[in-house]
Design an enzyme around this catalytic site. Structure first.
Site, short mmCIF file in Angstrom:
data_model
loop_
_atom_site.label_atom_id
_atom_site.label_comp_id
_atom_site.label_asym_id
_atom_site.label_seq_id
_atom_site.Cartn_x
_atom_site.Cartn_y
_atom_site.Cartn_z
NE ARG A 1 3.57 -0.01 3.28
CZ ARG A 1 3.53 -1.27 2.85
NH1 ARG A 1 3.37 -1.55 1.58
NH2 ARG A 1 3.63 -2.26 3.71
CD GLU B 1 3.59 -2.74 11.15
OE1 GLU B 1 4.25 -1.79 10.69
OE2 GLU B 1 2.48 -3.08 10.71
CE LYS C 1 -0.70 3.67 11.26
NZ LYS C 1 -0.34 2.50 10.43
CG ASP D 1 -2.14 -0.04 8.58
OD1 ASP D 1 -1.91 1.18 8.65
OD2 ASP D 1 -1.35 -0.86 8.07
CD GLU E 1 0.24 1.04 3.68
OE1 GLU E 1 0.32 2.00 4.46
OE2 GLU E 1 0.54 -0.13 3.98
CD1 TRP F 1 -0.17 -8.44 9.58
CD2 TRP F 1 1.83 -9.32 9.15
NE1 TRP F 1 0.75 -7.72 10.29
CE2 TRP F 1 2.00 -8.23 10.05
CE3 TRP F 1 2.97 -10.02 8.74
CZ2 TRP F 1 3.25 -7.85 10.54
CZ3 TRP F 1 4.22 -9.63 9.23
CH2 TRP F 1 4.35 -8.55 10.12
O1 GCW Z 1 0.40 1.09 7.23
C1 GCW Z 1 1.36 0.20 7.74
C2 GCW Z 1 2.35 0.12 6.65
C3 GCW Z 1 3.79 0.07 7.13
C4 GCW Z 1 3.99 1.18 8.14
C5 GCW Z 1 3.09 0.90 9.34
C6 GCW Z 1 3.14 2.00 10.37
C7 GCW Z 1 5.91 2.55 8.49
O2 GCW Z 1 2.05 -0.98 5.85
O3 GCW Z 1 4.60 0.25 6.00
O4 GCW Z 1 5.32 1.29 8.55
O5 GCW Z 1 1.76 0.81 8.92
O6 GCW Z 1 2.26 2.84 10.35
O7 GCW Z 1 4.02 1.99 11.19
#
Ligand code: GCW
Length: 732
Positions: free
Chosen positions: A219, A342, A411, A416, A444, A594
């Site tokens: 990213r 992930e 976060k 996200d 991103e 997704w």
């Molecule tokens: O925002 C998403 C991204 C991933 C990222 C993940 C995370 C580093 O698309 O690329 O991985 O979150 O925050 O872990």
């Protein structure tokens, strides 16, 4: 990749149907039709560049350009600083050199360094230990209140001379105070008769690099990683110093060098040595380094048969590893972990919890004062089919089970880093655990390094959100700074997109997000406008008219992005993988969550994700009165409407517009704003150095194209459901 795709003009040949959906352009709403290919022909651009070499700038100096003040500005500071008293000993070297060289450049004159003031205009900088004048002018209780990083800046009289005092308890405090003073001078702020006491509101203020050890950046949109692992430990890139200095100037005090999608290798002796030499370059600027670690490192590089956190052999491995790291990097900050998310491994592989994993690492770094930042970015759909609910369901039961040196890094929103999300319901729901806020500086989901999107207003919206956890006023900021529960340990992280591009961030305006992150981490009560104004004055120009115009562009740019991408609470309509352009029809072959369609759920019956009590009841994860307010479409704020509700296309909003009409209006408003930014920037021709001016011109042209593409793609797609309904109503 993303940019290549987006740059491609729709071909006239071939069936529209065969092309990816977001290539289809409909200029229905394109009233002004003012989309140029570029502000300047490339040949002319080159001529302009050569002609303007003397004034050309590439953005590499960020907001630390230290342009000599012009006459009118100089008058303001005449006689105010003529000499400097500052210790010559080692820990003060960094601040002394910065201060003196900056003052000499800005004020265009000789500033003498003296051991005691001998005339009006002395700047006396130091700690009570190094400078007796400080102890005689600043009280012990004032100093105590400053902590390790705070400072006092005060105009006063000493030995009959009018002087400026810069006092703190540590060289770091003096460094931050020096940058504050320099900011005042660069932004035309008076330095007369002030008495300013400052210290950061949040303790750990970190950048998170998602940089891989092979030099790529996840990213990242500004080139390769700035960490040259191949050259370390021998060769230190001079940019490390520039990076550290820029961070120190905004109060950032730590950096995680590598990606949370971590490689175990960072923990090998070879890499620890490399990191130690990078740490040496950053240390004088008060920047500690941290590692992202892979949970299965004991197996991958330690040769153990397991990485089970309850296994004594594994625990010992981490204890020894921590000892080794600290023997090379005595001020090492600690570990950041993405576990069981992930594809990253976690303690769950061994049937253990997040707390088991975090506490094992915490024990290893605790003797050295290290911390563990354990991420809550998890979404195992076997826990709940609504992705937004998963982290809460996994983490809230663990509240109170984490060691005292663990922060749960969360976060801002529950999905996200979308253009806009309601705050993450974990804030306020884990009172027995310090929560660290994770924001994303790299854009991103907000146009990456192509779009001018000033994110401070987004971050302010989150920080100012009232969680009501302990009654009204329990804002996210108060949870993050530790004050809601009385924690001393507090933290905030910004995922940065810094890279090898000359201007560090790709888009010159993305520098503003780096700057704003640091400033808000230091003091989240600053307004986005104030931060923008400071940044513009230091980065672009001190001319008030120019400053006002750029500020206007920036101030609405985030809301505009929300409008042209995901208005009314929509989210995750981005194309798969690169997350740049629109792809509302995207259906992932394997993972439902997704898919864009999972998030908007548009059909002939309406649009939006029903997270109300009649749906997934994600709204139930918030405290009253939000729970009730957001549960009812009549009282749910429009900005979150389709986040929490699935509503018919003809549902009427407070404005009298139907959902469908409102969506069209928002998408158009977003495009109009980008047009406004472009017109405003055009009018600044001549006010800004050519090189940066042209670069921004080109990017705004691209942004306008993209905004139109977003609008047309989304309205075309949603119109497929909404228009027949609207038509039926008109027919009736
Ligand atoms: O925002 C998403 C991204 C991933 C990222 C993940 C995370 C580093 O698309 O690329 O991985 O979150 O925050 O872990």
């Amino acid at each position: 990749m993303a940019n290549l795709i987006f740059n491609v003009k729709p071909k006239t040949k071939g069936s529209v149907k065969n092309r990816p959906f977001f290539f289809v352009q409909i200029n229905r709403f394109d009233r002004k039709k003012k989309i140029r290919n570029s502000c300047l022909h490339p040949a002319l651009f080159l001529v302009a560049l050569l002609a303007g070499t003397a004034h050309s700038e590439n953005g590499s100096r960020l907001w630390l350009r230290y342009v000599p003040l012009e006459d009118t500005a100089l008058t303001m500071y005449r006689g105010r600083i003529t000499q400097v008293v500052i210790p010559k000993t080692q820990p003060f070297t960094t601040v002394r050199e910065e201060l003196i060289s900056a003052l000499r450049t800005l004020l265009a004159k000789e500033i003498s360094v003296v051991s005691s003031p001998s005339q009006d205009g002395a700047l006396i900088a130091g700690t009570p230990d190094t400078c007796p004048l400080i102890s005689s002018s600043v009280t012990a209780s004032e100093l105590e209140a400053l902590g390790d990083e705070g400072f006092v800046l005060r105009s006063t009289t000493l030995n009959g001379y009018s002087v400026t005092l810069l006092a703190g308890n540590t060289p770091r405090g003096i460094l931050y105070g020096a940058f504050c003073l320099l900011r005042f001078i660069q932004t035309g702020h008076s330095i007369d008769i002030f008495d300013l006491h400052q210290k950061p509101k949040i303790q750990k203020r970190l950048l998170n690099h998602w940089d891989n050890l092979d030099g790529s950046v996840e990213r990242g949109y500004a080139g390769r990683s700035i960490w040259n692992w191949n050259d370390l430990p021998k060769k230190i890139d001079p940019r490390y110093k520039d990076y550290a200095r820029a961070n120190a100037s905004i109060g950032i005090n730590g950096t995680v060098l590598n990606n949370v999608n971590a490689q175990a290798q960072i923990l090998t002796t070879e890499y620890i040595r490399k990191a130690a030499s990078a740490a040496e370059a950053l240390r004088p600027w008060g920047i500690q380094i941290y590692f992202s670690v892979k949970f299965t490192a004991p197996v991958e590089i330690g040769g153990l048969a397991t990485s089970d956190p309850l296994d004594p052999g594994v625990q010992l491995w981490w204890i020894e590893k921590a000892k080794e790291i600290y023997s090379h990097i005595p001020d090492f900050g600690g570990f950041l972990v993405k576990a069981y998310s992930e594809g990253q491994p976690g303690p769950q592989i061994y049937g253990r919890s997040h707390a088991d994993g975090a506490n094992m690492l915490a024990k290893a770094v605790a003797p050295f004062g290290g911390i563990v930042m354990w991420r809550s970015f998890v979404y195992d759909l076997s826990i709940d089919t609504d992705r937004t609910k998963c982290a809460f369901l996994e983490f809230v039961p663990l509240d109170g089970k984490f060691a005292p040196n663990v922060l749960v890094q969360t976060k801002n929103g529950p999905v996200d880093f979308q253009p806009r999300e309601p705050f993450n319901p974990l804030f306020g729901s884990m009172p027995a655990t310090p929560l660290m806020l994770e924001l994303q500086i790299t854009q991103e989901y907000t146009g990456q390094a192509q779009h001018l999107v000033y994110l401070a207003p987004q971050w302010k919206e989150v920080l100012d959100s009232d969680t009501y956890a302990k009654g009204p006023g329990t804002t996210v900021a108060k949870i993050v700074d530790g004050s809601a529960e009385g924690y001393l340990l507090s933290g905030i992280a910004g995922v940065c997109g810094i890279g090898t591009e000359k201007n560090w961030t790709g888009h010159h305006f993305s520098q503003a997000n780096w700057y704003a992150f640091g400033r808000l981490a230091w003091d989240y009560t600053l307004s986005s406008e104030q931060i923008a104004e400071e940044w513009i004055r230091m980065t672009w120009s001190g001319d008030q008219k120019t400053v006002n115009q750029i500020k206007k562009m920036m101030s609405g740019s985030w809301e505009a992005c929300v409008d042209y991408m995901t208005p009314l609470g929509l989210h995750h309509l981005m194309a798969e993988g690169h997350h740049y352009g629109p792809q509302p029809n995207f259906v992932h072959p394997v993972r439902e969550d997704w898919s864009s369609t999972y998030y908007h759920k548009a059909d002939s019956g309406g649009i939006g994700f029903n997270r109300s009590s009649a749906g997934t009841n994600a709204v139930g994860q918030y405290f009253p009165p939000l729970r009730q307010l957001w549960d009812d479409p009549q009282t749910c704020p429009e900005i979150y409407l389709l986040w929490f509700h699935h509503l018919p296309w003809d549902h009427r909003l407070g404005s009298g517009l139907t959902i469908w009409q409102a969506l069209q209006a928002h998408y158009q408003r977003g495009v109009d704003y980008v047009q406004f930014m472009q017109d405003t920037w055009d009018a600044l021709d001549g006010k800004i150095d050519k090189q940066r001016y042209e670069h921004v011109c080109q990017l705004l042209t691209m942004q306008l194209k993209n905004a139109i593409q977003w609008r047309d793609t989304c309205l075309n797609y949603f119109g497929g459901f909404a228009n027949p309904i609207a038509k039926k109503q008109t027919d009736n």
